[in-house]
Design a protein around this motif. Structure first.
Motif, short mmCIF file in Angstrom:
data_model
loop_
_atom_site.label_atom_id
_atom_site.label_comp_id
_atom_site.label_asym_id
_atom_site.label_seq_id
_atom_site.Cartn_x
_atom_site.Cartn_y
_atom_site.Cartn_z
N VAL A 131 41.38 54.23 47.39
CA VAL A 131 41.31 52.81 47.05
C VAL A 131 42.47 52.40 46.14
CG1 VAL A 131 39.96 51.08 45.80
CG2 VAL A 131 38.82 52.63 47.38
N THR A 135 45.54 49.97 47.01
CA THR A 135 45.75 48.77 46.21
C THR A 135 47.20 48.66 45.75
OG1 THR A 135 43.45 48.82 45.43
CG2 THR A 135 45.03 47.56 44.12
N LEU A 172 42.77 42.02 42.41
CA LEU A 172 41.34 41.97 42.71
C LEU A 172 41.07 41.97 44.21
CD1 LEU A 172 40.01 39.40 40.05
CD2 LEU A 172 39.78 41.88 40.04
N PHE A 175 41.95 45.33 45.74
CA PHE A 175 40.95 46.33 45.40
C PHE A 175 39.72 46.18 46.29
CE2 PHE A 175 37.42 47.91 42.74
CZ PHE A 175 37.88 49.18 42.45
N ALA A 176 39.26 44.93 46.47
CA ALA A 176 38.08 44.69 47.31
C ALA A 176 38.35 45.06 48.76
CB ALA A 176 37.68 43.22 47.20
N SER A 178 40.53 47.13 49.89
CA SER A 178 40.72 48.58 49.99
C SER A 178 39.39 49.31 50.10
CB SER A 178 41.51 49.10 48.79
OG SER A 178 42.82 48.56 48.76
N TRP A 179 38.40 48.89 49.32
CA TRP A 179 37.08 49.52 49.43
C TRP A 179 36.48 49.29 50.81
CZ3 TRP A 179 35.02 53.38 47.27
CH2 TRP A 179 35.19 53.67 45.92
N CYS A 257 35.38 38.75 45.38
CA CYS A 257 36.03 40.05 45.13
C CYS A 257 35.01 41.05 44.58
CB CYS A 257 37.17 39.88 44.14
SG CYS A 257 38.66 39.11 44.82
N ALA A 258 34.19 40.60 43.64
CA ALA A 258 33.17 41.50 43.07
C ALA A 258 32.17 41.92 44.14
CB ALA A 258 32.46 40.80 41.91
N SER A 261 33.81 44.29 46.71
CA SER A 261 34.08 45.60 46.10
C SER A 261 32.81 46.44 46.02
CB SER A 261 34.69 45.43 44.71
OG SER A 261 35.93 44.77 44.76
N TYR A 265 32.05 49.82 48.09
CA TYR A 265 31.76 51.04 47.36
C TYR A 265 30.42 51.64 47.79
CZ TYR A 265 30.35 54.06 43.50
OH TYR A 265 29.90 55.12 42.75
#
Length: 278
Positions: A131, A135, A172, A175-176, A178-179, A257-258, A261, A265
């Motif tokens: 991840v 990113t 952000l 990252f999201a 990528s997960w 994004c949260a 992610s 995950y």
């Protein structure tokens, strides 16, 4: 009992947080080296959005720009470049999910992930390495595509604070995505499937406000286009770079994004745990 306790302490589940961080850094280093040794995926991630940008602006930009609200037809191409650039940046991030998915699928099919499971390595660190590495790759790709946009005439009006906000949102979203890419790679049975599954993420910017205003779409599509996650990403970048109204888009973008992610995950860890007990 003593033997069982020692065995549990030797497993990834029993590793302390400091060991998990060290494992994640090791996995990150491995993925960065993989990116350097196999640059094909990185080049495709960059060249794809650049080709789309040049095609849209220099072939269709005059016509599409003239159709934007309040635009002088004589400056249609420049107006469309300004409008489409945020969408190109977001679709660049979305495209990096394929790289994460393919890399994870290759590790799965070649037995590398299975070997990691037999070692005293944090399970979360194995996935976190993918991840964070992806990113970083996404951030580099966005910077290069933005550079091309500036070369062909993109002129943002953002100040220093807005540029920092754009950089933070880029991290952000990357990252999201990528997960999600890692989870899709673990879900795929073959590398071929892993290369195709993340395409849905590159389609979503097309079904949002990335290339045309959502108001120009059919009514049955407008609701989806306005509230799907990539529209809030695009509108936030557009507002920060060009000064258009932001509204609730920054809050929606952070919330999406949260959510993405956490979903990526949980999905990827569930798949990792499931394959570990086979």
């Amino acid at each position: 009992m003593t033997t069982l306790t020692a065995r549990r302490q030797a497993t990834p589940r029993g590793r302390r947080p400091s060991h998990t961080v060290a494992d994640a850094i090791t996995m990150l280093r491995r993925n960065l080296l993989h990116m350097v040794r196999y640059p094909g995926l990185s080049m495709f991630t960059i060249l794809g959005p650049v080709v789309i940008l040049l095609l849209l602006v220099f072939v269709f930009g005059g016509t599409l720009g003239a159709g934007l609200p309040g635009v002088d037809p004589a400056s249609g191409r420049d107006a469309y470049l300004a409008y489409v650039m945020p969408g190109i940046l977001v679709i660049t991030i979305a495209g990096t999910a394929s790289g994460a998915s393919i890399t994870v699928a290759m590790d799965m099919t070649e037995g590398i992930t299975a070997r990691f499971r037999t070692m005293s390595i944090s399970r979360a660190a194995v996935l976190a390495g993918h991840v964070v590495g992806n990113t970083i790759q996404a951030i580099i790709a966005v910077a290069l595509v933005l550079g091309v946009g500036l070369l062909v005439g993109f002129r943002p009006t953002a100040g220093v604070a807005e540029w920092f906000a754009v950089a933070g949102l880029t991290v952000l979203v990357s990252f999201a995505v990528s997960w999600l890419g890692v989870a899709m790679g673990m879900q795929s049975k073959t590398v071929e499937t892993a290369s195709n599954l993340p395409m849905i993420l590159t389609i979503l910017p097309l079904l949002g406000s990335g290339f045309v205003p959502t108001g120009s779409m059919p009514e049955w599509m407008q609701s989806f286009a306005q509230y799907q996650p990539f529209t809030s990403f695009i509108e936030t970048v557009r507002g920060l770079l060009l000064g258009t109204p932001l509204g609730w888009n920054p809050m929606l973008a952070i919330g999406w994004c949260a959510l993405l992610s956490v979903a990526g995950y949980v999905w990827s860890m569930a798949l990792y745990e499931r394959t570990s007990v086979r």
